[in-house]
Design a protein around this motif. Structure first.
Motif, PDB file in Angstrom:
ATOM      1  N   ALA A 177       7.521 -29.159 -54.716  1.00  0.00           N
ATOM      2  CA  ALA A 177       6.351 -29.744 -54.376  1.00  0.00           C
ATOM      3  C   ALA A 177       5.359 -28.584 -53.524  1.00  0.00           C
ATOM      4  O   ALA A 177       6.135 -27.932 -53.304  1.00  0.00           O
ATOM      5  N   ASP A 178       4.316 -29.066 -53.589  1.00  0.00           N
ATOM      6  CA  ASP A 178       3.279 -28.130 -52.851  1.00  0.00           C
ATOM      7  C   ASP A 178       3.681 -27.828 -51.606  1.00  0.00           C
ATOM      8  O   ASP A 178       3.994 -28.826 -50.657  1.00  0.00           O
ATOM      9  N   GLY A 179       3.814 -26.455 -50.995  1.00  0.00           N
ATOM     10  CA  GLY A 179       4.265 -26.120 -49.963  1.00  0.00           C
ATOM     11  C   GLY A 179       5.707 -26.132 -49.583  1.00  0.00           C
ATOM     12  O   GLY A 179       6.185 -25.937 -48.608  1.00  0.00           O
ATOM     13  N   GLU A 180       6.527 -26.651 -50.588  1.00  0.00           N
ATOM     14  CA  GLU A 180       7.767 -26.845 -50.184  1.00  0.00           C
ATOM     15  C   GLU A 180       8.703 -25.452 -50.602  1.00  0.00           C
ATOM     16  O   GLU A 180       8.603 -24.884 -51.528  1.00  0.00           O
ATOM     17  N   ASP A 181       9.711 -25.463 -49.610  1.00  0.00           N
ATOM     18  CA  ASP A 181      10.715 -24.174 -49.947  1.00  0.00           C
ATOM     19  C   ASP A 181      11.875 -24.972 -50.545  1.00  0.00           C
ATOM     20  O   ASP A 181      12.633 -25.694 -49.705  1.00  0.00           O
ATOM     21  N   ALA A 182      12.050 -24.791 -51.668  1.00  0.00           N
ATOM     22  CA  ALA A 182      12.849 -25.764 -52.035  1.00  0.00           C
ATOM     23  C   ALA A 182      14.606 -25.159 -51.980  1.00  0.00           C
ATOM     24  O   ALA A 182      15.523 -25.853 -52.294  1.00  0.00           O
ATOM     25  N   ALA A 183      14.675 -24.052 -51.554  1.00  0.00           N
ATOM     26  CA  ALA A 183      15.871 -23.458 -51.413  1.00  0.00           C
ATOM     27  C   ALA A 183      16.567 -23.112 -50.133  1.00  0.00           C
ATOM     28  O   ALA A 183      17.649 -22.950 -49.789  1.00  0.00           O
ATOM     29  N   GLY A 184      15.699 -22.819 -49.280  1.00  0.00           N
ATOM     30  CA  GLY A 184      16.361 -22.259 -47.815  1.00  0.00           C
ATOM     31  C   GLY A 184      15.427 -21.127 -47.195  1.00  0.00           C
ATOM     32  O   GLY A 184      14.230 -20.803 -47.713  1.00  0.00           O
ATOM     33  N   PRO A 185      15.853 -20.716 -46.096  1.00  0.00           N
ATOM     34  CA  PRO A 185      15.349 -19.716 -45.184  1.00  0.00           C
ATOM     35  C   PRO A 185      14.847 -18.318 -45.956  1.00  0.00           C
ATOM     36  O   PRO A 185      13.862 -17.656 -45.645  1.00  0.00           O
ATOM     37  N   GLY A 186      15.488 -18.099 -46.831  1.00  0.00           N
ATOM     38  CA  GLY A 186      15.254 -16.843 -47.662  1.00  0.00           C
ATOM     39  C   GLY A 186      14.307 -16.774 -49.009  1.00  0.00           C
ATOM     40  O   GLY A 186      13.875 -15.764 -49.310  1.00  0.00           O
ATOM     41  N   ALA A 187      13.951 -18.293 -49.259  1.00  0.00           N
ATOM     42  CA  ALA A 187      12.983 -18.126 -50.311  1.00  0.00           C
ATOM     43  C   ALA A 187      11.525 -18.002 -49.934  1.00  0.00           C
ATOM     44  O   ALA A 187      11.279 -18.273 -48.756  1.00  0.00           O
ATOM     45  N   GLY A 188      10.677 -17.562 -50.630  1.00  0.00           N
ATOM     46  CA  GLY A 188       9.563 -17.530 -50.559  1.00  0.00           C
ATOM     47  C   GLY A 188       8.931 -18.753 -50.303  1.00  0.00           C
ATOM     48  O   GLY A 188       9.212 -19.994 -51.166  1.00  0.00           O
ATOM     49  N   THR A 189       7.451 -18.954 -49.826  1.00  0.00           N
ATOM     50  CA  THR A 189       6.763 -20.250 -49.571  1.00  0.00           C
ATOM     51  C   THR A 189       6.317 -20.752 -51.065  1.00  0.00           C
ATOM     52  O   THR A 189       5.795 -19.901 -51.860  1.00  0.00           O
ATOM     53  N   GLY A 190       6.346 -22.135 -51.215  1.00  0.00           N
ATOM     54  CA  GLY A 190       5.800 -22.681 -52.611  1.00  0.00           C
ATOM     55  C   GLY A 190       6.532 -22.289 -53.681  1.00  0.00           C
ATOM     56  O   GLY A 190       5.844 -21.996 -54.882  1.00  0.00           O
ATOM     57  N   ALA A 191       7.843 -21.999 -53.675  1.00  0.00           N
ATOM     58  CA  ALA A 191       8.341 -21.871 -54.729  1.00  0.00           C
ATOM     59  C   ALA A 191       8.348 -22.676 -56.023  1.00  0.00           C
ATOM     60  O   ALA A 191       8.331 -23.633 -55.810  1.00  0.00           O
ATOM     61  N   PRO A 192       7.680 -22.073 -57.049  1.00  0.00           N
ATOM     62  CA  PRO A 192       7.236 -23.154 -58.238  1.00  0.00           C
ATOM     63  C   PRO A 192       8.466 -23.806 -58.780  1.00  0.00           C
ATOM     64  O   PRO A 192       8.218 -24.995 -59.313  1.00  0.00           O
ATOM     65  N   ALA A 193       9.527 -23.266 -58.807  1.00  0.00           N
ATOM     66  CA  ALA A 193      10.821 -23.880 -59.550  1.00  0.00           C
ATOM     67  C   ALA A 193      12.049 -23.404 -58.797  1.00  0.00           C
ATOM     68  O   ALA A 193      12.333 -22.391 -58.444  1.00  0.00           O
ATOM     69  N   SER A 194      13.224 -24.209 -59.073  1.00  0.00           N
ATOM     70  CA  SER A 194      14.317 -23.642 -58.690  1.00  0.00           C
ATOM     71  C   SER A 194      15.430 -24.142 -59.754  1.00  0.00           C
ATOM     72  O   SER A 194      15.236 -25.243 -60.352  1.00  0.00           O
ATOM     73  N   ARG A 195      16.571 -23.638 -59.582  1.00  0.00           N
ATOM     74  CA  ARG A 195      17.783 -24.128 -60.644  1.00  0.00           C
ATOM     75  C   ARG A 195      18.510 -24.916 -59.691  1.00  0.00           C
ATOM     76  O   ARG A 195      18.755 -24.688 -58.374  1.00  0.00           O
ATOM     77  N   ARG A 196      18.997 -26.046 -59.952  1.00  0.00           N
ATOM     78  CA  ARG A 196      19.611 -27.164 -59.156  1.00  0.00           C
ATOM     79  C   ARG A 196      20.846 -27.618 -59.992  1.00  0.00           C
ATOM     80  O   ARG A 196      21.032 -27.807 -60.904  1.00  0.00           O
ATOM     81  N   VAL A 197      21.801 -27.908 -58.901  1.00  0.00           N
ATOM     82  CA  VAL A 197      22.747 -28.373 -59.375  1.00  0.00           C
ATOM     83  C   VAL A 197      23.223 -29.643 -58.404  1.00  0.00           C
ATOM     84  O   VAL A 197      23.143 -29.409 -57.138  1.00  0.00           O
ATOM     85  N   GLU A 198      23.730 -30.776 -59.191  1.00  0.00           N
ATOM     86  CA  GLU A 198      23.851 -31.982 -58.255  1.00  0.00           C
ATOM     87  C   GLU A 198      25.364 -32.605 -58.602  1.00  0.00           C
ATOM     88  O   GLU A 198      25.611 -32.547 -59.940  1.00  0.00           O
TER      89      GLU A 198
END
Length: 211
Positions: free
Chosen positions: A142-163
């Protein structure tokens, strides 16, 4: 057999658990923020202050998001030298399938899942003393979301996800989701991104229910 009362996982070195139902602030101060205060002496003061502020904003936002999703625990890497762009959340999820756990797992694996990636085929995997369904997919941040954690850049456009989704033993209607996200190095197909995904799968091989 009695119902499971909790779970345990073996974390890689440099990772921290942040409980989301109680003791959150204490855990953040002790396990996350205090660690990033101890940056190497060669890091310039202004750069260190900016990094600490970024970590605080990112982790506090992750805590809020995880709580809204029913989170029980948030896991983040906190090694100050080079934090990994990854995280995972353990959450209790509503279970709407009127079926025994084995039948519900089969239906989940056939493609049903709520949230991002709906329709993505799942696969059955052994987790702890039972079975879980595992999905892997690309999620948009989402806008402004860091989907991965402290080491990620701000506003990461996409991430690989495992659930992983799995039923709580001997406790009908209670299910857990364990969700991992990483933007990797920006290339979701790179060996580095794959290595972070493999690391999470390795953590899940240590998952055990506690009684």
């Amino acid at each position: 057999m009695t119902a499971a009362r909790g779970y345990s996982v073996v974390l890689p070195q440099g990772w921290a658990r942040v409980p989301l139902r109680a003791g959150t602030r204490e855990a953040l101060d002790r396990e996350v923020f205090r660690r990033v205060d101890r940056l190497p002496a060669q890091v310039p003061r202004d750069q260190g202050m900016a990094y600490r502020a970024h970590v605080r904003r990112t982790v506090e936002r992750m805590v809020r998001d995880a709580r809204r999703a029913g989170g029980l625990d948030l896991y983040v890497p906190v090694r100050a030298a080079r934090p990994l762009p990854a995280s995972f959340v353990v959450a209790e999820i509503p279970h709407g399938l009127d079926a025994e756990p084995e039948a519900a797992l089969a239906r989940y694996a056939a493609g049903y899942r709520p949230g991002p990636g709906e329709g993505t085929p799942g696969e059955l995997r052994s987790v702890g003393d039972g079975l879980a369904v595992r999905w892997e997919y690309v999620g948009r941040a989402a806008d402004g979301e860091d989907a991965a954690g402290p080491g990620a850049g701000t506003g990461a456009p996409a991430s690989r996800r495992v659930e992983y989704v799995l039923p709580v033993p001997e406790d009908p209607g209670r299910w857990l989701a364990v969700s991992h996200a990483t933007p990797g190095d920006g290339d979701l197909g790179s060996p580095y991104t794959q290595a972070l995904t493999d690391l999470f799968d390795a953590v899940m091989t240590t998952f055990r229910w506690t009684y």
